[in-house]
Design a protein around this motif. Structure first.
Motif, PDB file in Angstrom:
ATOM      1  N   GLY A  14      -5.553  -0.456  -2.030  1.00 15.53           N
ATOM      2  CA  GLY A  14      -4.177  -0.420  -2.523  1.00 15.53           C
ATOM      3  C   GLY A  14      -3.473  -1.760  -2.450  1.00 15.53           C
ATOM      4  O   GLY A  14      -2.258  -1.833  -2.631  1.00 15.53           O
ATOM      5  N   THR A  17      -1.278  -2.910  -5.568  1.00 17.17           N
ATOM      6  CA  THR A  17       0.028  -2.240  -5.582  1.00 17.17           C
ATOM      7  C   THR A  17       0.978  -2.894  -4.610  1.00 17.17           C
ATOM      8  O   THR A  17       2.158  -3.127  -4.921  1.00 17.17           O
ATOM      9  CB  THR A  17      -0.146  -0.752  -5.221  1.00 17.17           C
ATOM     10  OG1 THR A  17      -0.956  -0.126  -6.211  1.00 17.17           O
ATOM     11  CG2 THR A  17       1.202  -0.050  -5.136  1.00 17.17           C
ATOM     12  N   GLN A  18       0.483  -3.232  -3.428  1.00 17.12           N
ATOM     13  CA  GLN A  18       1.341  -3.839  -2.412  1.00 17.12           C
ATOM     14  C   GLN A  18       1.751  -5.261  -2.777  1.00 17.12           C
ATOM     15  O   GLN A  18       2.855  -5.701  -2.426  1.00 17.12           O
ATOM     16  CB  GLN A  18       0.653  -3.796  -1.049  1.00 17.12           C
ATOM     17  CG  GLN A  18       0.407  -2.398  -0.511  1.00 17.12           C
ATOM     18  CD  GLN A  18       1.691  -1.586  -0.370  1.00 17.12           C
ATOM     19  OE1 GLN A  18       2.773  -2.134  -0.158  1.00 17.12           O
ATOM     20  NE2 GLN A  18       1.568  -0.263  -0.480  1.00 17.12           N
ATOM     21  N   GLU A  21       4.692  -4.794  -5.097  1.00 21.56           N
ATOM     22  CA  GLU A  21       5.873  -4.334  -4.375  1.00 21.56           C
ATOM     23  C   GLU A  21       6.483  -5.459  -3.546  1.00 21.56           C
ATOM     24  O   GLU A  21       7.706  -5.645  -3.536  1.00 21.56           O
ATOM     25  CB  GLU A  21       5.495  -3.159  -3.464  1.00 21.56           C
ATOM     26  CG  GLU A  21       6.626  -2.616  -2.612  1.00 21.56           C
ATOM     27  CD  GLU A  21       7.758  -2.008  -3.409  1.00 21.56           C
ATOM     28  OE1 GLU A  21       8.883  -1.942  -2.881  1.00 21.56           O
ATOM     29  OE2 GLU A  21       7.509  -1.588  -4.562  1.00 21.56           O
ATOM     30  N   ARG A 143     -10.962   6.664  -4.176  1.00 20.02           N
ATOM     31  CA  ARG A 143      -9.842   6.262  -5.029  1.00 20.02           C
ATOM     32  C   ARG A 143     -10.331   5.535  -6.280  1.00 20.02           C
ATOM     33  O   ARG A 143      -9.863   5.788  -7.385  1.00 20.02           O
ATOM     34  CB  ARG A 143      -8.899   5.352  -4.247  1.00 20.02           C
ATOM     35  CG  ARG A 143      -8.146   6.023  -3.118  1.00 20.02           C
ATOM     36  CD  ARG A 143      -7.382   4.981  -2.309  1.00 20.02           C
ATOM     37  NE  ARG A 143      -6.563   5.574  -1.259  1.00 20.02           N
ATOM     38  CZ  ARG A 143      -5.874   4.852  -0.368  1.00 20.02           C
ATOM     39  NH1 ARG A 143      -5.905   3.530  -0.428  1.00 20.02           N
ATOM     40  NH2 ARG A 143      -5.161   5.466   0.569  1.00 20.02           N
ATOM     41  N   THR A 186      -4.405   4.123   4.567  1.00 21.88           N
ATOM     42  CA  THR A 186      -4.428   5.565   4.316  1.00 21.88           C
ATOM     43  C   THR A 186      -3.027   6.174   4.353  1.00 21.88           C
ATOM     44  O   THR A 186      -2.845   7.322   3.957  1.00 21.88           O
ATOM     45  CB  THR A 186      -5.326   6.296   5.329  1.00 21.88           C
ATOM     46  OG1 THR A 186      -4.758   6.190   6.641  1.00 21.88           O
ATOM     47  CG2 THR A 186      -6.731   5.719   5.337  1.00 21.88           C
ATOM     48  N   LEU A 187      -2.050   5.409   4.838  1.00 22.93           N
ATOM     49  CA  LEU A 187      -0.673   5.891   4.858  1.00 22.93           C
ATOM     50  C   LEU A 187      -0.094   5.883   3.443  1.00 22.93           C
ATOM     51  O   LEU A 187      -0.606   5.191   2.559  1.00 22.93           O
ATOM     52  CB  LEU A 187       0.177   5.006   5.760  1.00 22.93           C
ATOM     53  CG  LEU A 187      -0.173   5.012   7.253  1.00 22.93           C
ATOM     54  CD1 LEU A 187       0.661   3.968   7.995  1.00 22.93           C
ATOM     55  CD2 LEU A 187       0.030   6.396   7.855  1.00 22.93           C
ATOM     56  N   PRO A 188       0.966   6.637   3.207  1.00 17.43           N
ATOM     57  CA  PRO A 188       1.596   6.606   1.885  1.00 17.43           C
ATOM     58  C   PRO A 188       1.997   5.180   1.508  1.00 17.43           C
ATOM     59  O   PRO A 188       2.444   4.402   2.364  1.00 17.43           O
ATOM     60  CB  PRO A 188       2.828   7.509   2.058  1.00 17.43           C
ATOM     61  CG  PRO A 188       2.448   8.443   3.164  1.00 17.43           C
ATOM     62  CD  PRO A 188       1.609   7.639   4.101  1.00 17.43           C
ATOM     63  N   PRO A 189       1.839   4.807   0.243  1.00 16.10           N
ATOM     64  CA  PRO A 189       2.103   3.429  -0.175  1.00 16.10           C
ATOM     65  C   PRO A 189       3.496   2.941   0.183  1.00 16.10           C
ATOM     66  O   PRO A 189       3.681   1.770   0.518  1.00 16.10           O
ATOM     67  CB  PRO A 189       1.899   3.471  -1.690  1.00 16.10           C
ATOM     68  CG  PRO A 189       0.976   4.616  -1.912  1.00 16.10           C
ATOM     69  CD  PRO A 189       1.309   5.624  -0.865  1.00 16.10           C
ATOM     70  N   GLU A 190       4.484   3.824   0.106  1.00 14.29           N
ATOM     71  CA  GLU A 190       5.846   3.385   0.400  1.00 14.29           C
ATOM     72  C   GLU A 190       6.015   3.018   1.882  1.00 14.29           C
ATOM     73  O   GLU A 190       6.781   2.108   2.222  1.00 14.29           O
ATOM     74  CB  GLU A 190       6.867   4.456  -0.006  1.00 14.29           C
ATOM     75  CG  GLU A 190       6.706   5.794   0.692  1.00 14.29           C
ATOM     76  CD  GLU A 190       5.753   6.739  -0.035  1.00 14.29           C
ATOM     77  OE1 GLU A 190       5.837   7.957   0.253  1.00 14.29           O
ATOM     78  OE2 GLU A 190       4.952   6.259  -0.866  1.00 14.29           O
ATOM     79  N   ILE A 191       5.268   3.695   2.757  1.00 16.12           N
ATOM     80  CA  ILE A 191       5.331   3.347   4.175  1.00 16.12           C
ATOM     81  C   ILE A 191       4.636   2.016   4.429  1.00 16.12           C
ATOM     82  O   ILE A 191       5.140   1.155   5.166  1.00 16.12           O
ATOM     83  CB  ILE A 191       4.704   4.472   5.030  1.00 16.12           C
ATOM     84  CG1 ILE A 191       5.567   5.735   4.935  1.00 16.12           C
ATOM     85  CG2 ILE A 191       4.543   4.032   6.490  1.00 16.12           C
ATOM     86  CD1 ILE A 191       5.015   6.917   5.700  1.00 16.12           C
TER      87      ILE A 191
END
Length: 216
Positions: A14, A17-18, A21, A143, A186-191
């Protein structure tokens, strides 16, 4: 204020994505940001990227290492270093550590030789902060396989290959804690984004304080 951030991780972590962001948050805080990626980031680099990810024939490990390092030399010379010299923040999706992890630990090339090759290419330009987004291999590959049309040569490698890559990243982060910060992918992307943002803010604040002391 120039600052060089690299984002690393195994397949499906991920990180891309990060990077987006983090760049958006920094820009909203009035920072000048260049978000880029490796291999790629220049016209030549993008052609090398396509070859590395989707070549229809096998590439030997040495060829992989030389190609990705050639792309890096172009990237540093034409994109990363000029942006830093202009006082920008640069966020790079993969950098030298990916070569050591994938072509070194993954492919089995000699790490000392690879490191010497990287020093030649990046000409002393090391990251101020390296963010590692870590996920178990099975999670990351699951994924990636959700979109089979986008799979690369690396996605299709063996589990053992990906385990070696992940293990190298974790060892590197443990060995150099001043530069690396590890996040649970593995945590939600927003976290994860909030955690990364807090870390980057702390690093930037420290850099600003150091700069202020230097002006006294």
């Amino acid at each position: 204020m120039s600052f060089f951030i690299t984002v690393e991780g195994p397949e499906g972590s991920g990180k891309t994505t990060q990077v987006r962001e983090l760049a958006a948050r920094l820009r909203s805080s009035s920072h000048h940001v260049i978000a880029t990626h490796e291999p790629g980031g220049t016209p030549l680099g993008e052609q090398i990227r396509e070859l590395l990810l989707h070549a229809p024939w096998p590439l030997c490990p040495e060829t992989e290492a030389l190609l990705v390092t050639a792309a890096r030399a172009e990237h540093v010379t034409h994109v990363i270093r000029p942006a830093l010299e202009h006082g920008h923040i640069v966020i790079c999706d993969r950098y030298i550590d990916s070569t050591l992890a994938y072509q070194g630990a993954g492919r089995g090339l000699d790490l000392d030789q690879l490191w010497a090759l990287q020093r030649f290419a990046f000409d002393g330009l090391l990251p101020d902060l390296t963010i590692l987004i870590d996920v178990p291999v099975e999670v990351g590959l699951a994924r990636r396989y959700q979109d089979a049309e986008q799979l690369s040569r690396f996605d299709r490698e063996t589990l053992a290959f990906h385990e070696r890559v992940r293990a190298w990243y974790l060892r590197a982060a443990h060995a150099e804690p001043a530069r690396w910060r590890v996040f649970d992918g593995t945590l939600p992307p927003e976290i994860v984004a909030e955690q990364i943002w807090a870390t980057v803010q702390a690093f930037l604040h420290k850099r600003e304080q150091m700069g202020a002391r230097g002006r006294i």
